[in-house]
Design a protein around this motif. Structure first.
Motif, PDB file in Angstrom:
ATOM      1  N   UNK A 217       0.833  -1.265  -0.073  1.00 26.58           N
ATOM      2  CA  UNK A 217      -0.272  -0.004  -0.027  1.00 26.58           C
ATOM      3  C   UNK A 217       0.746   1.191   0.114  1.00 26.58           C
ATOM      4  N   UNK A 218       1.906   1.161   0.791  1.00 22.86           N
ATOM      5  CA  UNK A 218       2.777   2.242   1.044  1.00 22.86           C
ATOM      6  C   UNK A 218       3.464   2.653  -0.580  1.00 22.86           C
ATOM      7  N   UNK A 219       3.763   1.517  -1.014  1.00 24.04           N
ATOM      8  CA  UNK A 219       4.387   1.743  -2.481  1.00 24.04           C
ATOM      9  C   UNK A 219       3.220   2.405  -3.451  1.00 24.04           C
ATOM     10  N   UNK A 220       2.105   1.688  -3.560  1.00 30.23           N
ATOM     11  CA  UNK A 220       1.099   2.124  -4.427  1.00 30.23           C
ATOM     12  C   UNK A 220       0.643   3.506  -4.238  1.00 30.23           C
ATOM     13  N   UNK A 223       3.533   5.675  -5.583  1.00 24.79           N
ATOM     14  CA  UNK A 223       3.206   5.939  -6.892  1.00 24.79           C
ATOM     15  C   UNK A 223       2.045   7.059  -7.462  1.00 24.79           C
ATOM     16  N   UNK A 224       1.045   6.806  -6.880  1.00 21.97           N
ATOM     17  CA  UNK A 224       0.025   8.090  -6.880  1.00 21.97           C
ATOM     18  C   UNK A 224       0.345   9.208  -6.671  1.00 21.97           C
ATOM     19  N   UNK A 225       1.160   9.348  -5.719  1.00 23.21           N
ATOM     20  CA  UNK A 225       1.618  10.787  -5.171  1.00 23.21           C
ATOM     21  C   UNK A 225       2.786  11.337  -6.314  1.00 23.21           C
ATOM     22  N   UNK A 226       3.294  10.458  -6.880  1.00 23.60           N
ATOM     23  CA  UNK A 226       4.744  10.787  -7.763  1.00 23.60           C
ATOM     24  C   UNK A 226       3.889  11.092  -9.200  1.00 23.60           C
ATOM     25  N   UNK A 227       2.897  10.372  -9.269  1.00 19.09           N
ATOM     26  CA  UNK A 227       2.310  10.622 -10.491  1.00 19.09           C
ATOM     27  C   UNK A 227       1.114  11.522 -10.664  1.00 19.09           C
ATOM     28  N   UNK A 228       0.690  12.118  -9.411  1.00 18.21           N
ATOM     29  CA  UNK A 228      -0.193  13.118  -9.321  1.00 18.21           C
ATOM     30  C   UNK A 228      -1.791  12.471  -9.789  1.00 18.21           C
ATOM     31  N   UNK A 229      -1.676  11.142  -9.399  1.00 17.58           N
ATOM     32  CA  UNK A 229      -3.015  10.439  -9.509  1.00 17.58           C
ATOM     33  C   UNK A 229      -4.013  10.727  -8.521  1.00 17.58           C
ATOM     34  N   UNK A 230      -5.300  11.523  -8.646  1.00 18.11           N
ATOM     35  CA  UNK A 230      -6.308  11.741  -7.741  1.00 18.11           C
ATOM     36  C   UNK A 230      -5.754  12.968  -6.696  1.00 18.11           C
ATOM     37  N   UNK A 231      -4.894  13.457  -7.106  1.00 17.62           N
ATOM     38  CA  UNK A 231      -4.467  14.919  -6.681  1.00 17.62           C
ATOM     39  C   UNK A 231      -3.152  15.020  -6.973  1.00 17.62           C
ATOM     40  N   UNK A 232      -2.918  16.534  -6.822  1.00 17.74           N
ATOM     41  CA  UNK A 232      -1.572  17.126  -7.495  1.00 17.74           C
ATOM     42  C   UNK A 232      -0.226  16.236  -7.100  1.00 17.74           C
ATOM     43  N   UNK A 233       0.514  16.209  -7.972  1.00 22.62           N
ATOM     44  CA  UNK A 233       1.955  15.440  -7.530  1.00 22.62           C
ATOM     45  C   UNK A 233       2.595  15.911  -6.130  1.00 22.62           C
ATOM     46  N   UNK A 234       2.910  14.933  -5.499  1.00 19.99           N
ATOM     47  CA  UNK A 234       3.691  15.523  -4.246  1.00 19.99           C
ATOM     48  C   UNK A 234       4.871  14.505  -4.136  1.00 19.99           C
ATOM     49  N   UNK A 235       5.936  14.888  -4.761  1.00 21.78           N
ATOM     50  CA  UNK A 235       7.237  14.062  -4.682  1.00 21.78           C
ATOM     51  C   UNK A 235       7.762  13.864  -3.117  1.00 21.78           C
ATOM     52  N   UNK A 236       7.646  14.877  -2.476  1.00 21.23           N
ATOM     53  CA  UNK A 236       7.981  14.681  -1.116  1.00 21.23           C
ATOM     54  C   UNK A 236       7.348  13.550  -0.294  1.00 21.23           C
ATOM     55  N   UNK A 237       5.922  13.563  -0.487  1.00 28.23           N
ATOM     56  CA  UNK A 237       5.189  12.526   0.197  1.00 28.23           C
ATOM     57  C   UNK A 237       5.562  11.259  -0.430  1.00 28.23           C
ATOM     58  N   UNK A 238       5.809  11.187  -1.863  1.00 24.36           N
ATOM     59  CA  UNK A 238       6.035   9.779  -2.543  1.00 24.36           C
ATOM     60  C   UNK A 238       7.523   9.256  -1.984  1.00 24.36           C
ATOM     61  N   UNK A 252      10.803  -3.347  -4.821  1.00 26.70           N
ATOM     62  CA  UNK A 252      10.515  -2.287  -6.159  1.00 26.70           C
ATOM     63  C   UNK A 252      10.443  -0.957  -5.403  1.00 26.70           C
ATOM     64  N   UNK A 253      10.237  -0.896  -4.218  1.00 29.36           N
ATOM     65  CA  UNK A 253      10.076   0.559  -3.354  1.00 29.36           C
ATOM     66  C   UNK A 253      11.677   0.865  -3.214  1.00 29.36           C
ATOM     67  N   UNK A 254      12.385   0.053  -2.919  1.00 31.94           N
ATOM     68  CA  UNK A 254      14.146   0.375  -2.738  1.00 31.94           C
ATOM     69  C   UNK A 254      14.381   0.890  -4.054  1.00 31.94           C
ATOM     70  N   UNK A 255      14.035   0.314  -5.197  1.00 30.46           N
ATOM     71  CA  UNK A 255      14.769   0.706  -6.721  1.00 30.46           C
ATOM     72  C   UNK A 255      13.905   1.978  -6.894  1.00 30.46           C
ATOM     73  N   UNK A 256      12.649   2.314  -6.551  1.00 33.63           N
ATOM     74  CA  UNK A 256      11.992   3.556  -6.839  1.00 33.63           C
ATOM     75  C   UNK A 256      12.855   4.611  -6.057  1.00 33.63           C
TER      76      UNK A 256
END
Length: 876
Positions: A217-220, A223-238, A252-256
């Motif tokens: 869930x944290x990973x998904x 992704x939504x925060x990084x891509x701005x899905x459902x709200x404005x992008x928030x890279x810090x939160x991602x 996959x989270x370690x890689x991202x």
């Protein structure tokens, strides 16, 4: 009313196991099923008594036999785990089923797992769904979650995403983290009309699961925060969420997270942390992380440069199925950048990546089959792979596919398809596609001939440093008629301006092409400056450009420059002096000799005239003869040779073979190789009158050949070829030596020998035919008409080369332009019958007339413009 059993239960809850046991034992002896179950539980867990699975099993069985559901469940658990009895999944299933039938939701859920996993009975998704549904109806969150999975997957029940959504929501509302993740995934993806996409709700459920520490869930959610899905992008939160998921070990989270550190997304750039994250993910065999570490090793960027380590990483990630890794390995094997070129390995890696859908690999695999790189050339397979790559939008694949269609035997029928593909690639900015679309407009291939449209395509290609595009722009602007838009087909530009002759623009375009190494552009610039066409006459500039083209092997430029130097044009002399250049007669001699060796008309004569001790280079043979005689008498070997040559050829004096032989012998005595060679020629000519002449000729040629004279080696080859026994092998040896020195006729004879070594189709030696074709090409590139003709023939008949109608026509045309009657006839045949070219009876008649030695039609205005020396051919 309080009972003894209540007292026993109260004591148990207080942790007073002794009293609980004391009260329960008598009740159990009296067949109180609940007391028997309690007693079995305490024995199973060693509470108030020593742990004793057998005793526990006894009391559970007594209670279970009375139909007490908790005891039935506990007895099934003992069988499932082999406690006090041999493990027996079938018995466990039987007791679970008895308990489940009495409505115990936990047991129903366990029973669902057993049927789903095939424990105690054959795997049965329908029975699993049945028991999960029973438990779900009682509110069991785990059962609700798994029932949702069954509906989502259609395994055991018909797929029903509406039901899946319902049961996920029921479990998620009870805080089931996995259900919250699945619900978020279902809503984020959306499956209309059953489940509309709802990114806001998806974020909500991911957030709830993430709050419980669920890494997925944290990973998904990241992704939504990084891509701005459902709200404005928030890279810090991602970044924060990837960090949390990484701490749970999610690869996959370690890689991202590593990617974010590398790019400074949501954080300050930190390659050290990026590498640490990549390494953590790579330790779990994350293919992209392994690949990125390999890239860093290959680049020597933040990791020590280690190509071997990089290749090992690419191989490791490729073994894990990463298409990009296969693609890179294919490129390395193809180029040899990581070792020896290995075309077989390149094709295997391209194939693996292409099968995984990698567009670049599909394009490269198409190129492998198109060029026959390590495999037999297969245009059909090439087209199939280009198509798959082009379907993914790959501009290079569209360009290559279009070029392949233009090279096909039925190219005229493919012009429309090729144009569409090349146009799409050109719209994506591919320089080669822009250039080729320009060629199609210029030549009228599948579209109306339109020089203005061609120029509009050449311009953006030229700005991408495409040398031939710059050259063609120069040709177009130099060839158009002054101020007459209708003088050039399609002379109106899209912007409404007339297309007219523009010499300054032609010069600037040719200069740009020349700076990119285009020899033809240098030659054309030389012509413009020498003749003052649209520019002031500047012989120094002409000489400079002729020299650049001459150094690239352009025979016309070699001749033109040689003539400028030989004539001692004052502008050249003055320019050379002012710019401190050194144009000497020997340079002119070398240039004219190079042009003569390529068969340029007049070069051999001018080369002979150069060897005079005079500043007057007009063809005054009497003066030249006198000068040579004076120098020859003084012992000058070169003059002796040239004097002999003039007697031999009758230049400036009646021919005199005796005097020619005398002076050749004088020069030969001083090791003048050309004199030795010509003495051999004289012996050859007198072989009918002198039985020893051939031996004398051979001796002279052997002496010159031993000193490295290519012409002598060629002559010995001819002599051996006319002999008997193993003379053919000896001839090939001599021709090979001369060919290695650049002797064009030797190249042709060598190629002929290789080709004729196995004339029968069923006995042909592919290696010999391939080598013959390569040798013809070397000679053809130096302007030999017969070599051009034979190279065209090899392209058409696939003798050592792939069948290629475009190159066939190209080389036949070059040979025909050089006066080869066979090539002229073949071109006439091809145009008459539409073989490899569009059927064109006018062109067929032109070439048949040329082959027959009849005068051609009067030249067209465009042909007249070409006669001033510009190469006006659009380069396809």
């Amino acid at each position: 009313m309080k009972t003894l059993l209540d007292d026993a239960n109260a004591a148990y809850r207080r942790g007073d196991f002794a009293n609980a046991l004391r009260i329960s034992r008598p009740l159990a002896s009296l067949d109180y099923a609940a007391a028997q179950n309690n007693l079995g539980f305490m024995y199973a867990n060693g509470q108030g008594v020593n742990q004793d699975y057998r005793e526990a099993l006894k009391w559970y069985r007594l209670a279970a036999d009375q139909g007490y559901a908790p005891a039935q469940y506990n007895l099934g658990f003992m069988y499932a785990n082999g406690q006090g009895v041999a493990r027996d999944d079938a018995m466990a299933l039987e007791w679970y089923e008895r308990a489940a039938e009495q409505g115990l939701s936990d047991v129903q859920t366990n029973l669902g797992f057993m049927y789903a996993n095939g424990q105690g009975a054959p795997q049965d998704s329908a029975r699993a769904a049945h028991w999960f549904a029973k438990a779900a109806a009682q509110g069991d969150a785990t059962a609700q979650f798994h029932l949702g999975l069954i509906y989502a997957q259609g395994d055991g029940l018909p797929q029903d995403l509406v039901q899946a959504l319902k049961w996920y929501e029921s479990a998620a509302a009870q805080g089931h983290a996995y259900a919250q993740v699945k619900l978020g995934l279902l809503l984020s993806q959306g499956h209309p009309p059953a489940v509309p996409q709802d990114l806001v709700q998806a974020r909500k459920w991911y957030a709830l699961a993430a709050g419980q520490g669920d890494a997925a869930a944290q990973f998904n959610l990241a992704l939504m925060h990084a891509q701005g899905q459902g709200a404005d992008p928030d890279l810090a939160e991602a970044h924060d969420l990837y960090t949390q998921a990484s701490q749970s070990g999610l690869a996959c989270a370690q890689f991202n997270l590593g990617v974010m550190y590398a790019n400074g997304q949501g954080c300050e750039p930190d390659m050290e942390k990026a590498v640490d994250c990549y390494r953590a993910a790579a330790a779990q065999e994350h293919p992209q992380a392994i690949f990125n570490l390999a890239v860093l090793s290959a680049q020597g960027d933040h990791l020590p440069h280690d190509l071997a380590e990089a290749v090992a990483g690419y191989q490791r990630s490729a073994a894990l199925g990463l298409a990009e890794a296969h693609f890179v390995l294919g490129c390395l094997a193809h180029s040899g950048d990581a070792g020896a070129v290995d075309l077989a390995a390149a094709r295997q890696h391209y194939q693996a990546a292409a099968d995984l859908g990698h567009a670049g690999a599909q394009c490269n695999l198409g190129a492998v089959y198109a060029m026959g790189a390590g495999v037999s050339a297969d245009p059909v397979l090439a087209a199939q792979w280009y198509r798959r790559s082009a379907d993914q939008g790959d501009a290079l694949a569209r360009c290559n596919w279009g070029l392949l269609l233009l090279q096909s035997p039925d190219a005229p029928q493919r012009y429309a398809q090729a144009f569409d593909l090349l146009r799409q690639s050109a719209d994506a900015g591919n320089a080669e596609a822009l250039y080729t679309v320009g060629v199609m407009y210029a030549q009228g291939w599948g579209v109306p001939a339109d020089a203005a449209q061609a120029a509009l395509c050449f311009e953006p290609a030229a700005l991408k440093n495409h040398a031939d595009a710059w050259f063609n722009l120069g040709v177009i602007y130099a060839s158009a008629s002054d101020g007459a838009a209708d003088a050039v087909p399609g002379g109106s530009r899209e912007d409404g301006h007339a297309f007219a002759r523009d010499i300054p623009r032609a010069v600037s375009s040719l200069r740009a092409a020349a700076e990119l190494g285009c020899a033809q552009a240098h030659h054309n610039l030389g012509v413009l400056y020498a003749l003052g066409q649209g520019t002031p006459v500047d012989v120094w500039e002409a000489a400079t450009h002729y020299q650049a083209a001459a150094e690239a092997g352009d025979s016309s430029a070699q001749y033109a420059l040689g003539m400028l130097l030989a004539q001692e044009n004052p502008a050249v002399r003055d320019g050379a002096a002012s710019k401190q250049a050194s144009f000497a007669l020997l340079e002119a001699s070398a240039l004219l000799r190079a042009a003569a060796d390529q068969g340029h008309p007049g070069a051999l004569q001018q080369y002979t005239l150069m060897h005079a001790d005079s500043r007057d280079f007009q063809p005054d043979f009497r003066r030249i003869l006198d000068n040579y005689r004076s120098l020859a008498d003084s012992g000058d070997a070169a003059a002796q040779f040239n004097l002999a040559l003039m007697y031999d050829l009758g230049q400036g004096t009646p021919g005199d073979q005796a005097l020619a032989a005398h002076w050749y012998a004088k020069a030969a005595a001083q090791n003048q190789l050309a004199a030795q060679y010509n003495l051999g020629v004289m012996g050859w000519r007198s072989r009918a009158q002198d039985a020893t002449a051939l031996d004398k000729a051979r001796a002279q040629w052997e002496a010159a050949a031993a000193a490295g004279l290519a012409e002598a080696r060629f002559a010995l080859g001819v002599l051996a070829a006319l002999g008997s026994g193993d003379g053919s092998a000896l001839a090939v040896g001599y021709f090979e030596q001369a060919a290695e020195q650049g002797h064009v006729q030797a190249m042709v004879n060598l190629a002929n020998g290789l080709r004729l070594a196995a004339p029968a189709a069923d006995a042909a030696d592919p290696a010999a035919l391939s080598r013959a074709a390569q040798t013809y090409e070397r000679a053809a590139l130096q302007g030999d008409p017969l070599a051009m003709y034979m190279l065209a023939r090899a392209h058409w008949h696939a003798e050592g080369l792939p069948h290629d109608p475009v190159l066939t026509v190209d080389w036949y045309t070059r040979a025909a332009d050089a006066g080869d009657a066979g090539a002229q006839f073949c071109l006439g045949h091809m145009y008459a019958n539409g073989e490899g070219v569009a059927q064109d009876y006018a062109l067929a008649a032109r070439w048949y007339l040329a082959a027959a030695g009849l005068p051609p039609n009067p030249p067209s205005p465009l042909a007249q413009a070409q006669e001033v020396g510009l190469d006006a051919d659009i380069q396809g």
